[in-house]
Scaffold this active site. Structure first.
Site, PDB file in Angstrom:
ATOM      1  N   LYS A 166       0.832  -1.192   0.000  1.00  0.00           N
ATOM      2  CA  LYS A 166       0.000   0.000   0.000  1.00  0.00           C
ATOM      3  C   LYS A 166       0.872   1.250   0.000  1.00  0.00           C
ATOM      4  O   LYS A 166       0.430   2.346  -0.321  1.00  0.00           O
ATOM      5  CB  LYS A 166      -0.876   0.012   1.263  1.00  0.00           C
ATOM      6  CG  LYS A 166      -1.719  -1.225   1.443  1.00  0.00           C
ATOM      7  CD  LYS A 166      -2.376  -1.203   2.821  1.00  0.00           C
ATOM      8  CE  LYS A 166      -3.013  -2.511   3.135  1.00  0.00           C
ATOM      9  NZ  LYS A 166      -3.422  -2.624   4.551  1.00  0.00           N
ATOM     10  N   GLY A 167       2.138   1.067   0.356  1.00  0.00           N
ATOM     11  CA  GLY A 167       2.983   2.209   0.683  1.00  0.00           C
ATOM     12  C   GLY A 167       3.364   3.140  -0.455  1.00  0.00           C
ATOM     13  O   GLY A 167       3.710   4.289  -0.216  1.00  0.00           O
ATOM     14  N   PHE A 212      14.096   3.742  10.881  1.00  0.00           N
ATOM     15  CA  PHE A 212      12.715   3.425  10.519  1.00  0.00           C
ATOM     16  C   PHE A 212      11.950   4.713  10.243  1.00  0.00           C
ATOM     17  O   PHE A 212      11.818   5.559  11.115  1.00  0.00           O
ATOM     18  CB  PHE A 212      12.043   2.623  11.636  1.00  0.00           C
ATOM     19  CG  PHE A 212      10.719   2.076  11.216  1.00  0.00           C
ATOM     20  CD1 PHE A 212      10.645   0.992  10.362  1.00  0.00           C
ATOM     21  CD2 PHE A 212       9.540   2.667  11.647  1.00  0.00           C
ATOM     22  CE1 PHE A 212       9.425   0.497   9.939  1.00  0.00           C
ATOM     23  CE2 PHE A 212       8.305   2.178  11.231  1.00  0.00           C
ATOM     24  CZ  PHE A 212       8.250   1.087  10.382  1.00  0.00           C
ATOM     25  N   GLU A 270       7.911   1.753  -5.970  1.00  0.00           N
ATOM     26  CA  GLU A 270       8.068   1.318  -4.570  1.00  0.00           C
ATOM     27  C   GLU A 270       8.178   2.522  -3.643  1.00  0.00           C
ATOM     28  O   GLU A 270       8.680   3.575  -4.033  1.00  0.00           O
ATOM     29  CB  GLU A 270       9.362   0.497  -4.431  1.00  0.00           C
ATOM     30  CG  GLU A 270       9.200  -0.992  -4.652  1.00  0.00           C
ATOM     31  CD  GLU A 270       8.600  -1.734  -3.454  1.00  0.00           C
ATOM     32  OE1 GLU A 270       7.987  -1.090  -2.578  1.00  0.00           O
ATOM     33  OE2 GLU A 270       8.743  -2.968  -3.411  1.00  0.00           O
ATOM     34  N   ASP A 289      14.642  -1.611   1.132  1.00  0.00           N
ATOM     35  CA  ASP A 289      15.359  -1.778   2.396  1.00  0.00           C
ATOM     36  C   ASP A 289      16.334  -2.955   2.210  1.00  0.00           C
ATOM     37  O   ASP A 289      17.428  -2.777   1.665  1.00  0.00           O
ATOM     38  CB  ASP A 289      14.288  -2.018   3.476  1.00  0.00           C
ATOM     39  CG  ASP A 289      14.829  -2.182   4.877  1.00  0.00           C
ATOM     40  OD1 ASP A 289      15.992  -1.866   5.123  1.00  0.00           O
ATOM     41  OD2 ASP A 289      14.060  -2.622   5.753  1.00  0.00           O
ATOM     42  N   ARG A 294       0.158   6.491   7.278  1.00  0.00           N
ATOM     43  CA  ARG A 294       0.499   6.548   5.837  1.00  0.00           C
ATOM     44  C   ARG A 294       0.111   7.907   5.257  1.00  0.00           C
ATOM     45  O   ARG A 294       0.634   8.318   4.240  1.00  0.00           O
ATOM     46  CB  ARG A 294      -0.262   5.459   5.061  1.00  0.00           C
ATOM     47  CG  ARG A 294       0.159   4.030   5.396  1.00  0.00           C
ATOM     48  CD  ARG A 294      -0.513   3.076   4.419  1.00  0.00           C
ATOM     49  NE  ARG A 294      -0.450   1.696   4.856  1.00  0.00           N
ATOM     50  CZ  ARG A 294       0.585   0.881   4.627  1.00  0.00           C
ATOM     51  NH1 ARG A 294       1.637   1.322   3.969  1.00  0.00           N
ATOM     52  NH2 ARG A 294       0.552  -0.368   5.037  1.00  0.00           N
ATOM     53  N   LYS A 311      17.346   2.557   1.128  1.00  0.00           N
ATOM     54  CA  LYS A 311      18.208   2.321   2.303  1.00  0.00           C
ATOM     55  C   LYS A 311      19.341   1.399   1.860  1.00  0.00           C
ATOM     56  O   LYS A 311      19.371   0.210   2.184  1.00  0.00           O
ATOM     57  CB  LYS A 311      17.404   1.582   3.390  1.00  0.00           C
ATOM     58  CG  LYS A 311      16.710   2.441   4.391  1.00  0.00           C
ATOM     59  CD  LYS A 311      16.212   1.570   5.551  1.00  0.00           C
ATOM     60  CE  LYS A 311      15.031   2.176   6.234  1.00  0.00           C
ATOM     61  NZ  LYS A 311      14.434   1.284   7.246  1.00  0.00           N
TER      62      LYS A 311
HETATM   63  P1  5GP Z   1      12.548  -4.838   1.732  1.00  0.00           P
HETATM   64  O1  5GP Z   1      13.254  -5.130   3.032  1.00  0.00           O
HETATM   65  O2  5GP Z   1      11.988  -6.085   1.153  1.00  0.00           O
HETATM   66  O3  5GP Z   1      13.431  -4.077   0.781  1.00  0.00           O
HETATM   67  O4  5GP Z   1      11.362  -3.851   2.077  1.00  0.00           O
HETATM   68  C1  5GP Z   1      10.094  -4.330   2.203  1.00  0.00           C
HETATM   69  C2  5GP Z   1       9.102  -3.378   2.770  1.00  0.00           C
HETATM   70  O5  5GP Z   1       9.413  -3.147   4.151  1.00  0.00           O
HETATM   71  C3  5GP Z   1       8.988  -1.989   2.157  1.00  0.00           C
HETATM   72  O6  5GP Z   1       8.254  -1.941   0.955  1.00  0.00           O
HETATM   73  C4  5GP Z   1       8.243  -1.291   3.293  1.00  0.00           C
HETATM   74  O7  5GP Z   1       6.868  -1.559   3.219  1.00  0.00           O
HETATM   75  C5  5GP Z   1       8.833  -1.955   4.533  1.00  0.00           C
HETATM   76  N1  5GP Z   1       9.856  -1.090   5.120  1.00  0.00           N
HETATM   77  C6  5GP Z   1      11.203  -1.189   5.004  1.00  0.00           C
HETATM   78  N2  5GP Z   1      11.826  -0.196   5.663  1.00  0.00           N
HETATM   79  C7  5GP Z   1      10.826   0.563   6.203  1.00  0.00           C
HETATM   80  C8  5GP Z   1      10.802   1.763   6.991  1.00  0.00           C
HETATM   81  O8  5GP Z   1      11.812   2.385   7.348  1.00  0.00           O
HETATM   82  N3  5GP Z   1       9.572   2.219   7.351  1.00  0.00           N
HETATM   83  C9  5GP Z   1       8.401   1.612   7.003  1.00  0.00           C
HETATM   84  N4  5GP Z   1       7.259   2.155   7.420  1.00  0.00           N
HETATM   85  N5  5GP Z   1       8.394   0.488   6.257  1.00  0.00           N
HETATM   86  C10 5GP Z   1       9.574  -0.017   5.855  1.00  0.00           C
END
Ligand code: 5GP
Length: 187
Positions: A51-52, A161, A107, A111, A174, A140
């Site tokens: 949803k982000g 975060f 996206e 992360d 959000r 990140k």
């Molecule tokens: P990934 O670790 O697979 O790259 O990231 C997956 C998801 O983790 C992102 O699309 C997001 O929804 C969530 N996420 C990662 N880092 C953060 C953060 O700092 N804040 C928030 N709210 N969600 C995060």
């Protein structure tokens, strides 16, 4: 990266990016997309990751002048806390056939990169897309676990975060119109 005073909002310890800064980043990327895809023989498909990415996708879309098709996908990669679990699940699939199409994945944040690697593999290797590139609001980079390329990023951030502008804390906030760092006292 800017730091604004958030004394009016005790939920945040700082503002990283304002709506205006995010919109400027979207404009910069919109121009790059126009330049790179204007001579494509096919209209690219923008896949907005729910949803982000919704708020960021709105900004990016307003700044792309060329034709793009749009679809949504929902993957879950963490479960409401502040750390990715690494486990990725497809919650809702695509409705557009992306075979032989250029896909632009929209996206909110990359992360660990595990979700993005999952999506690129799914789109190219399993669904036959011609290409799958990402337009992320935040990158990140330092915490990357998957070997995945990030083609277009609004901003690079450190490992903290962040919430707002589509990014949630336990499914709320959000709608906050900036990206901020959560006050550790409220979690
Ligand atoms: P990934 O670790 O697979 O790259 O990231 C997956 C998801 O983790 C992102 O699309 C997001 O929804 C969530 N996420 C990662 N880092 C953060 C953060 O700092 N804040 C928030 N709210 N969600 C995060």
């Amino acid at each position: 990266m800017t730091t604004e005073n958030t004394s009016l909002d005790p939920r945040f310890s700082k503002v990283l990016f304002t709506h205006e800064q995010i919109d400027e980043a979207a404009q910069r990327i919109g121009k790059q997309i126009d330049a790179e895809y204007q001579n494509s023989d096919q209209v690219p498909v923008m896949v907005i990751v729910l949803k982000g990415a919704v708020m960021w996708a709105g900004d990016v879309m307003r700044h792309i002048k060329s034709d793009v098709e749009q679809d949504f996908i929902n993957v879950s990669s963490y479960h409401g806390g502040t750390a990715s679990t690494g486990e990725i699940k497809l919650v809702t699939p695509l409705t557009v056939d992306i075979k032989n199409r250029d896909v632009l994945i929209i996206e909110d944040i990359v992360d660990t990169g595990l979700s993005l690697a999952f999506l690129k593999r799914l789109f190219v290797s399993e669904m036959g897309a011609k290409s799958a590139r990402v337009i992320t609001m935040l990158d990140k980079k330092a915490v990357r676990k998957a070997d995945v390329e990030v083609e277009f990023a609004g901003f690079e951030i450190e490992d903290e975060f962040v919430v707002g502008y589509g990014l949630d804390y336990k499914e709320i906030w959000r709608n906050i119109p900036f990206v901020g760092v959560i006050n550790p006292e409220v979690i």
